[in-house]
Design an enzyme around this catalytic site. Structure first.
Site, PDB file in Angstrom:
ATOM      1  N   LEU A   1       0.884  -1.329  -0.095  1.00 22.00           N
ATOM      2  CA  LEU A   1       0.153  -0.148   0.003  1.00 22.00           C
ATOM      3  C   LEU A   1       0.734   1.301   0.238  1.00 22.00           C
ATOM      4  O   LEU A   1       2.106   1.377   0.440  1.00 22.00           O
ATOM      5  CB  LEU A   1      -1.550  -0.415   0.966  1.00 22.00           C
ATOM      6  CG  LEU A   1      -1.446  -1.031   1.420  1.00 22.00           C
ATOM      7  CD1 LEU A   1      -2.524  -1.436   2.375  1.00 22.00           C
ATOM      8  CD2 LEU A   1      -3.302  -1.117   0.435  1.00 22.00           C
ATOM      9  N   PRO A   2       0.294   2.345   0.044  1.00 21.64           N
ATOM     10  CA  PRO A   2       0.955   3.667  -0.374  1.00 21.64           C
ATOM     11  C   PRO A   2       2.001   3.750   0.480  1.00 21.64           C
ATOM     12  O   PRO A   2       3.405   4.156   1.189  1.00 21.64           O
ATOM     13  CB  PRO A   2       0.398   4.608  -1.183  1.00 21.64           C
ATOM     14  CG  PRO A   2      -1.241   3.793  -1.654  1.00 21.64           C
ATOM     15  CD  PRO A   2      -1.087   2.496  -0.770  1.00 21.64           C
TER      16      PRO A   2
ATOM     17  N   THR B   1       6.854   0.378   1.682  1.00 19.97           N
ATOM     18  CA  THR B   1       7.197   0.820   2.958  1.00 19.97           C
ATOM     19  C   THR B   1       6.597   2.299   3.090  1.00 19.97           C
ATOM     20  O   THR B   1       6.182   3.341   2.833  1.00 19.97           O
ATOM     21  CB  THR B   1       8.110   2.431   2.191  1.00 19.97           C
ATOM     22  OG1 THR B   1       8.935   1.292   0.729  1.00 19.97           O
ATOM     23  CG2 THR B   1       9.257   2.860   2.906  1.00 19.97           C
TER      24      THR B   1
ATOM     25  N   LYS C   1      15.688   0.235   5.574  1.00 20.40           N
ATOM     26  CA  LYS C   1      15.471   0.922   4.346  1.00 20.40           C
ATOM     27  C   LYS C   1      15.304   1.820   3.831  1.00 20.40           C
ATOM     28  O   LYS C   1      16.008   2.680   3.236  1.00 20.40           O
ATOM     29  CB  LYS C   1      13.411   0.235   3.491  1.00 20.40           C
ATOM     30  CG  LYS C   1      12.836   0.937   2.523  1.00 20.40           C
ATOM     31  CD  LYS C   1      12.954   0.146   1.250  1.00 20.40           C
ATOM     32  CE  LYS C   1      11.936   1.241   0.668  1.00 20.40           C
ATOM     33  NZ  LYS C   1      12.605   0.719  -0.743  1.00 20.40           N
TER      34      LYS C   1
ATOM     35  N   LYS D   1       9.864  10.594  -0.633  1.00 18.61           N
ATOM     36  CA  LYS D   1       8.463  10.164   0.444  1.00 18.61           C
ATOM     37  C   LYS D   1      10.198   9.548   1.293  1.00 18.61           C
ATOM     38  O   LYS D   1       9.747   9.681   2.773  1.00 18.61           O
ATOM     39  CB  LYS D   1       7.883   9.370   0.296  1.00 18.61           C
ATOM     40  CG  LYS D   1       7.484   8.434   0.474  1.00 18.61           C
ATOM     41  CD  LYS D   1       6.359   6.653  -0.151  1.00 18.61           C
ATOM     42  CE  LYS D   1       6.025   6.136   1.453  1.00 18.61           C
ATOM     43  NZ  LYS D   1       5.459   4.552   1.175  1.00 18.61           N
TER      44      LYS D   1
HETATM   45  P1  NAD Z   1       0.760   2.574  -6.147  1.00 18.88           P
HETATM   46  O1  NAD Z   1       0.012   3.305  -5.476  1.00 18.88           O
HETATM   47  O2  NAD Z   1       0.974   1.881  -7.465  1.00 18.88           O
HETATM   48  O3  NAD Z   1      -0.257   1.024  -5.732  1.00 18.88           O
HETATM   49  C1  NAD Z   1      -0.702   1.438  -4.022  1.00 18.88           C
HETATM   50  C2  NAD Z   1      -2.531   0.411  -4.043  1.00 18.88           C
HETATM   51  O4  NAD Z   1      -2.961   0.342  -2.945  1.00 18.88           O
HETATM   52  C3  NAD Z   1      -2.435   1.066  -5.477  1.00 18.88           C
HETATM   53  O5  NAD Z   1      -3.533  -0.011  -6.070  1.00 18.88           O
HETATM   54  C4  NAD Z   1      -3.819   1.941  -4.391  1.00 18.88           C
HETATM   55  O6  NAD Z   1      -5.367   1.136  -4.892  1.00 18.88           O
HETATM   56  C5  NAD Z   1      -4.248   0.859  -3.110  1.00 18.88           C
HETATM   57  N1  NAD Z   1      -4.754   1.101  -2.483  1.00 18.88           N
HETATM   58  C6  NAD Z   1      -5.220   2.085  -1.270  1.00 18.88           C
HETATM   59  N2  NAD Z   1      -6.003   2.293  -0.559  1.00 18.88           N
HETATM   60  C7  NAD Z   1      -6.137   1.113  -0.374  1.00 18.88           C
HETATM   61  C8  NAD Z   1      -7.149   0.019   0.678  1.00 18.88           C
HETATM   62  N3  NAD Z   1      -7.454   0.259   2.003  1.00 18.88           N
HETATM   63  N4  NAD Z   1      -7.696  -1.532   0.434  1.00 18.88           N
HETATM   64  C9  NAD Z   1      -7.333  -1.804  -0.718  1.00 18.88           C
HETATM   65  N5  NAD Z   1      -5.346  -1.238  -1.914  1.00 18.88           N
HETATM   66  C10 NAD Z   1      -5.642   0.055  -1.764  1.00 18.88           C
HETATM   67  O7  NAD Z   1       2.212   1.849  -4.718  1.00 18.88           O
HETATM   68  P2  NAD Z   1       3.343   1.557  -5.936  1.00 18.88           P
HETATM   69  O8  NAD Z   1       3.847   2.082  -6.377  1.00 18.88           O
HETATM   70  O9  NAD Z   1       2.959   0.270  -5.861  1.00 18.88           O
HETATM   71  O10 NAD Z   1       4.190   1.442  -3.983  1.00 18.88           O
HETATM   72  C11 NAD Z   1       3.799   0.328  -2.928  1.00 18.88           C
HETATM   73  C12 NAD Z   1       4.344   0.490  -2.136  1.00 18.88           C
HETATM   74  O11 NAD Z   1       5.660   0.055  -2.507  1.00 18.88           O
HETATM   75  C13 NAD Z   1       4.928   2.369  -1.225  1.00 18.88           C
HETATM   76  O12 NAD Z   1       4.555   2.015  -0.252  1.00 18.88           O
HETATM   77  C14 NAD Z   1       6.239   2.153  -1.953  1.00 18.88           C
HETATM   78  O13 NAD Z   1       6.556   3.723  -1.031  1.00 18.88           O
HETATM   79  C15 NAD Z   1       6.249   1.259  -1.989  1.00 18.88           C
HETATM   80  N6  NAD Z   1       7.594   1.173  -3.428  1.00 18.88           N
HETATM   81  C16 NAD Z   1       8.114   1.044  -4.130  1.00 18.88           C
HETATM   82  C17 NAD Z   1       8.758   1.868  -5.663  1.00 18.88           C
HETATM   83  C18 NAD Z   1       8.420   1.683  -6.241  1.00 18.88           C
HETATM   84  O14 NAD Z   1       9.423   2.114  -8.066  1.00 18.88           O
HETATM   85  N7  NAD Z   1       7.303   2.037  -7.515  1.00 18.88           N
HETATM   86  C19 NAD Z   1       9.935   0.205  -4.559  1.00 18.88           C
HETATM   87  C20 NAD Z   1      10.323   0.177  -3.306  1.00 18.88           C
HETATM   88  C21 NAD Z   1       8.816   0.651  -2.894  1.00 18.88           C
END
Ligand code: NAD
Length: 299
Positions: free
Chosen positions: A65-66, A99, A174, A249
């Site tokens: 999740l975000p 994260t 991390k 972030k």
């Molecule tokens: P994203 O926004 O693409 O995906 C998050 C998903 O969670 C979305 O599909 C959203 O609809 C869903 N969501 C939000 N609230 C919800 C709820 N209450 N119930 C169910 N689903 C819900 O984000 P991402 O890029 O996939 O990143 C996810 C996590 O991973 C973050 O914490 C980010 O910091 C971490 N991360 C991302 C990367 C990257 O390169 N994108 C790398 C390492 C870590």
């Protein structure tokens, strides 16, 4: 085969879920975004009508999740909506791969433990490319028993699965790594600007620095000047890579942790501020190495 509930099928979650399916696990997905859920179902996951429906028969619950507020709401409930805690079977292992801030990770794990669940934090490094290739690094915080149960499932999505300590220590590792990386690419960018101002050829400067005491992984792999290092986002108009917005972030989370623990991190603080500046200049979706262009005066 493990019955897995996967919550949050976004940029990272969807390819992670694909790798779980490819490894033969049964995955039931839930996402508040109908489009994200539809993609997960197209990939072969079962479609859950609600969070409760997703977790009710799960052996492992994985969330991606975000931010911390989403993790708190999804596990502990929000405004009358029930959370994972209470709906998942007590023997299910709960694994949050998002994260988030250390304090939220520890608070949610403590509440889950109070309700009789085993919970780990397992944030990842490697981005969307690593998630797709199944080469993520997982940094796991929690009990040894929780780590042992999670490891075979996490290994289907990553190359390195490391147990770094107790609850919240995965998040701590991390943000420490990313603070180091965020500072390093700013240092590399400053050096490139100074070298250029002094009339140095950027390739010759790189050849010297990369074999001297100034060497850093970030410059070796993400050199901020185009045309020096093959893998650099700089060669592709700073298309990410690792987005400046995500770096902002993560460095914000590091600053929160520094404030919570009374730790002096003057360079971490300056770096966090620079990535926020980059975002305010409309470059949040660019690779974090675009910080060079900010210093260069091109943004
Ligand atoms: P994203 O926004 O693409 O995906 C998050 C998903 O969670 C979305 O599909 C959203 O609809 C869903 N969501 C939000 N609230 C919800 C709820 N209450 N119930 C169910 N689903 C819900 O984000 P991402 O890029 O996939 O990143 C996810 C996590 O991973 C973050 O914490 C980010 O910091 C971490 N991360 C991302 C990367 C990257 O390169 N994108 C790398 C390492 C870590």
């Amino acid at each position: 085969m493990t019955r897995i509930a996967f919550i949050g099928a976004g940029n990272m979650g969807l390819p992670m879920l694909r790798n779980l399916l490819a490894a033969g696990h049964e995955v039931r997905a839930y996402d508040v975004s109908p489009d994200a859920l539809a993609e997960a179902v197209r990939a072969g996951a079962g479609e859950a009508a609600s969070l409760a429906d997703a977790v009710t028969a799960a052996e492992i619950v994985i969330t991606m999740l975000p931010e911390g507020r989403h993790v708190r709401a999804v596990y502990l409930g929000d405004g009358g909506n029930d959370g994972i805690v209470g709906h998942a079977p007590r023997e299910a292992l709960l694994a949050d791969c998002s994260t988030i801030d250390v304090a939220s990770a520890q608070a949610v794990a403590a509440a889950a433990s109070e309700a009789g669940y085993e919970m780990i934090d397992a944030p990842v490094s490697g981005g969307v490319t690593g998630a797709s290739a199944g080469t993520l690094t997982f940094m796991v915080g929690g009990s040894a028993a929780g780590f042992q149960r999670a490891e075979p499932v996490l290994a289907a999505m990553g190359r390195n699965v490391a147990h770094v300590g107790g609850s919240g220590h995965g998040q701590a590792a991390k943000i420490c790594n990313n603070m180091m990386a965020g500072i390093a690419i700013i240092g590399a960018s400053e050096v490139c600007c100074l070298g250029e101002a002094l009339g140095l050829d950027p390739k010759k400067l790189f050849d010297v620095v990369s074999t001297s005491s100034g060497q850093t992984w970030m410059m070796d792999h993400m050199h901020p000047v185009p045309g020096i290092v093959e893998s650099s986002a700089a060669n592709r108009g700073y298309a990410p890579g690792f987005k400046a917005a995500l770096m902002a972030k993560d460095l914000g989370l590091a600053q929160k942790a520094a404030a919570d623990t009374g730790t002096s991190t003057p360079l971490g603080s300056a770096a966090a501020s620079m990535y926020r500046m980059l975002c305010h200049n409309g470059a949040g979706e660019l690779d974090c190495s675009a910080v060079y262009r900010l210093l260069h005066g091109d943004l």
